[in-house]
Design an enzyme around this catalytic site. Structure first.
Site, PDB file in Angstrom:
ATOM      1  N   TYR A   1       0.363  18.001   6.947  1.00  0.00           N
ATOM      2  CA  TYR A   1       1.117  16.684   7.241  1.00  0.00           C
ATOM      3  C   TYR A   1       2.454  16.917   6.071  1.00  0.00           C
ATOM      4  O   TYR A   1       2.754  16.799   4.689  1.00  0.00           O
ATOM      5  CB  TYR A   1       0.253  15.231   6.390  1.00  0.00           C
TER       6      TYR A   1
ATOM      7  N   LYS B   1       2.016  18.268  11.322  1.00  0.00           N
ATOM      8  CA  LYS B   1       3.036  16.383  11.394  1.00  0.00           C
ATOM      9  C   LYS B   1       4.506  16.970  10.929  1.00  0.00           C
ATOM     10  O   LYS B   1       4.164  16.685   9.998  1.00  0.00           O
ATOM     11  CB  LYS B   1       2.145  15.190  10.862  1.00  0.00           C
TER      12      LYS B   1
HETATM   13  C1  HMN Z   1       1.722   7.818   9.089  1.00  0.00           C
HETATM   14  O1  HMN Z   1       1.077   9.011   7.661  1.00  0.00           O
HETATM   15  O2  HMN Z   1       0.701   7.145   8.987  1.00  0.00           O
HETATM   16  C2  HMN Z   1       2.466   8.403   9.610  1.00  0.00           C
HETATM   17  O3  HMN Z   1       2.518   9.396  10.501  1.00  0.00           O
HETATM   18  C3  HMN Z   1       4.046   7.912   9.077  1.00  0.00           C
HETATM   19  C4  HMN Z   1       4.934   8.371  10.092  1.00  0.00           C
HETATM   20  O4  HMN Z   1       5.437   9.063  10.964  1.00  0.00           O
HETATM   21  C5  HMN Z   1       6.049   7.189  10.028  1.00  0.00           C
HETATM   22  N1  HMN Z   1       6.452   7.024   8.673  1.00  0.00           N
HETATM   23  C6  HMN Z   1       6.448   6.652   7.742  1.00  0.00           C
HETATM   24  O5  HMN Z   1       5.662   5.357   7.335  1.00  0.00           O
HETATM   25  C7  HMN Z   1       7.387   6.668   6.951  1.00  0.00           C
HETATM   26  C8  HMN Z   1       6.779   6.710  11.462  1.00  0.00           C
HETATM   27  O6  HMN Z   1       5.771   6.135  12.054  1.00  0.00           O
HETATM   28  C9  HMN Z   1       7.624   5.493  10.665  1.00  0.00           C
HETATM   29  O7  HMN Z   1       6.889   3.909   9.737  1.00  0.00           O
HETATM   30  C10 HMN Z   1       8.166   4.974  11.952  1.00  0.00           C
HETATM   31  O8  HMN Z   1       9.709   5.608  12.647  1.00  0.00           O
HETATM   32  C11 HMN Z   1       9.597   3.510  11.268  1.00  0.00           C
HETATM   33  O9  HMN Z   1       9.529   3.705  10.739  1.00  0.00           O
END
Ligand code: HMN
Length: 290
Positions: free
Chosen positions: A133, A161
């Site tokens: 990740y 990821k």
């Molecule tokens: C996680 O670890 O929960 C997710 O995989 C992270 C995911 O990439 C999200 N990134 C963060 O929360 C930093 C995105 O889905 C993000 O929430 C979305 O693009 C809206 O900004």
């Protein structure tokens, strides 16, 4: 190991304990309504870095119990404490999770050799598929193509990821490692991730936008770029609003308005103010009209 996976929120009770009933509802919403291909449990969205080990194990257990074998399950087990990460990894493996994922060790400025040894130890001691990740914006850890290559060469490391925005690097990585899986991270760039070579995406907003995300993914597979662009624009209207108010808080608010008990945030995250709740409710209307 491809397609659209939801980074699952974790519903808490007001006192910070796990809201099991809500968690089961959120799992059902994603499997039955959004029909996503998989769930990513205990990531950033899941607030797992705010939980203790017992609660993280409980989270993994309840989700597996509710989801069964309906969709792919990836358990994020990363922790700065290596023994804890290994224990969580073994728990996820025993529960029947399809793969583990671990955040690159953060806070200290670890060298790449240290980061690599972290994945070597977890994979050796859990002997289960691992998805690295990488989220440089939160961890500060930037890796080169060679660094990723070294991690992907570790036995059991099956992919990344890739919550990074350098898409030319992603395209190169997929060319170099076609048999590894790469998941995009930023949901407002799903289209760009997939055309850059990602096998799918893992994102928080798919608890609400899973259907659009799946349609976008399918449109690209069918070479319908126009449709994919229009779906991305539609999704981004909602995502921009969420980012403005607070993504995780807004997700929970909107889900609750839709009748899914998404619970409270874990301290020190704040709940939305009344004004923010009003703004978040606009999303409920947008989704209902779409
Ligand atoms: C996680 O670890 O929960 C997710 O995989 C992270 C995911 O990439 C999200 N990134 C963060 O929360 C930093 C995105 O889905 C993000 O929430 C979305 O693009 C809206 O900004």
């Amino acid at each position: 190991m491809k397609g659209i996976m939801t980074a699952l929120i974790t519903p808490f009770n007001e006192d910070g304990t796990l809201n099991e009933k809500g968690l089961r509802e959120v799992v059902r919403q994603n499997i039955d309504v959004m029909k996503v291909d998989g769930l990513y449990i205990g990531g950033s969205t899941g607030e797992s870095f705010l939980m203790d080990e017992t609660m993280r194990k409980e989270l993994l257990k309840i989700v597996k119990d509710e989801a069964g074998d309906a969709v792919t399950l990836i358990g994020q087990i990363g922790s700065l404490n290596i023994e804890e990460a290994i224990r969580l990894g073994n728990e996820a493996k025993e529960l029947g999770y399809d793969a583990l994922s671990a955040i690159t060790p953060y806070y200290y400025k670890f060298s790449f050799e240290e980061i690599k040894s972290y994945y070597q130890r977890i994979t050796e001691e859990t002997n289960h598929p691992m998805i690295v990740y990488s989220i440089p914006v939160l961890t500060g850890t930037q890796m080169t193509i060679d660094d990723y290559g070294e991690l992907l060469a570790i036995p059991n490391v099956i992919g990344v990821k890739y919550s990074d925005t350098n898409l030319s690097r992603l395209t190169k990585l997929k060319e170099l490692y076609p048999d590894k899986v790469f998941f995009g991270g930023a949901d407002d760039m799903l289209l760009q991730f997939i055309i850059s070579g990602a096998d799918g995406a893992i994102g928080s907003t798919y608890s609400l936008l899973g259907k659009q995300a799946k349609a976008l993914f399918d449109a690209i597979q069918n070479s319908d770029l126009k449709k994919a662009q229009s779906l991305q624009l539609e999704m981004n209207q909602v995502i921009a609003k969420m980012e403005n108010i607070g993504v995780y808080q807004t997700l929970k608010h909107v889900l609750k308005e839709q009748g899914v008990d998404a619970g409270f945030m874990k301290f020190p995250f704040k709940e939305l103010t009344d004004d923010e709740k009003r703004q978040a409710t606009e999303i409920v209307d947008i989704l209902a009209s779409g």
